[in-house]
Motif scaffolding. Structure first.
Motif, short mmCIF file in Angstrom:
data_model
loop_
_atom_site.label_atom_id
_atom_site.label_comp_id
_atom_site.label_asym_id
_atom_site.label_seq_id
_atom_site.Cartn_x
_atom_site.Cartn_y
_atom_site.Cartn_z
N UNK A 114 0.83 -1.21 0.00
CA UNK A 114 0.00 0.00 0.00
C UNK A 114 0.86 1.25 0.00
N UNK A 115 1.95 1.24 0.75
CA UNK A 115 2.88 2.38 0.77
C UNK A 115 3.46 2.60 -0.62
N UNK A 116 3.83 1.50 -1.29
CA UNK A 116 4.37 1.61 -2.65
C UNK A 116 3.32 2.20 -3.59
N UNK A 117 2.09 1.73 -3.49
CA UNK A 117 1.03 2.25 -4.36
C UNK A 117 0.80 3.73 -4.11
N UNK A 118 0.77 4.13 -2.84
CA UNK A 118 0.56 5.54 -2.51
C UNK A 118 1.69 6.41 -3.06
#
Length: 156
Positions: free
Chosen positions: A90-94
Motif C-alpha cells: 500500500x505504501x508503494x502504491x501511494x
C-alpha cells in the motif's frame, strides 16, 4: 505502479514460467508484475564471486526502473509477514513509483548494489531455488494485493 522483478538467471523450468505467469496475469493493470531476466555470469571463467556479482550488478542496473524504488531480496533482509508485506504494498502504491525487486544469482548480490537499494527483504530463512523464489514472490505480491482489496484469495 509497476512491480518489476529483476532476476539473475535465464532458462527456468517450464513449471516456474507457468506458475509465475499465472500469478502475474492475476494482477490488475495498475500494479502489473513484469519479469526482467538478467544473464548470469559464467561460473567457469575463474572470476571470484565478488567479480561475478559486480558484472551481474551492471546488468541489473541496465534493466532497473529509473526513479523507482529498489528492493533486494537478501538472506539478511527484513523478514515480513504477509500482512506486513500488504502494508508495504500500500505504501508503494501511494508513492506511485515503480518498484524493482531484485533476485540475485547463485552467489547473491553485489554489496554496492544492495547499498544503493531502498531496502532489503527476505522471503524465508530457508535457502530456496531461484526459480521457486520467482514464483513465491509473485504469489506473495498477488496475496498482498488481495488483502488490500478484500479479495477472497487471502483468507486470514
Amino acid at each position: 505502479m509497476k512491480l518489476i522483478i529483476v532476476a539473475v538467471g535465464t532458462r527456468m523450468p517450464g513449471w516456474v514460467d507457468e506458475a509465475f505467469s499465472d500469478y502475474a496475469k492475476r494482477m490488475p493493470a495498475d500494479c502489473a508484475i513484469e519479469l526482467r531476466e538478467v544473464k548470469p555470469e559464467a561460473r567457469t571463467t575463474g572470476k571470484t564471486p565478488a567479480q561475478m556479482e559486480a558484472l551481474e550488478a551492471k546488468r541489473i542496473d541496465a534493466v532497473m526502473p529509473q526513479g523507482g524504488r529498489w528492493l533486494a531480496l537478501d538472506e539478511r533482509g527484513r523478514d515480513l509477514t504477509t500482512v506486513e508485506l500488504s502494508r508495504q504494498f500500500q505504501t508503494w502504491r501511494d508513492d506511485g513509483r515503480d518498484v524493482g525487486l531484485i533476485i540475485g544469482g547463485p552467489d547473491g548480490l553485489d554489496a554496492a548494489l544492495k547499498a544503493r537499494c531502498d531496502g532489503l527483504i527476505r522471503l524465508s530463512s530457508l535457502t530456496l531455488p531461484h526459480g521457486m523464489v520467482r514464483v513465491l514472490l509473485a504469489e506473495q505480491l498477488y496475496r498482498a494485493w488481495s488483502i488490500l482489496n478484500n479479495h477472497p484469495y487471502h483468507r486470514a
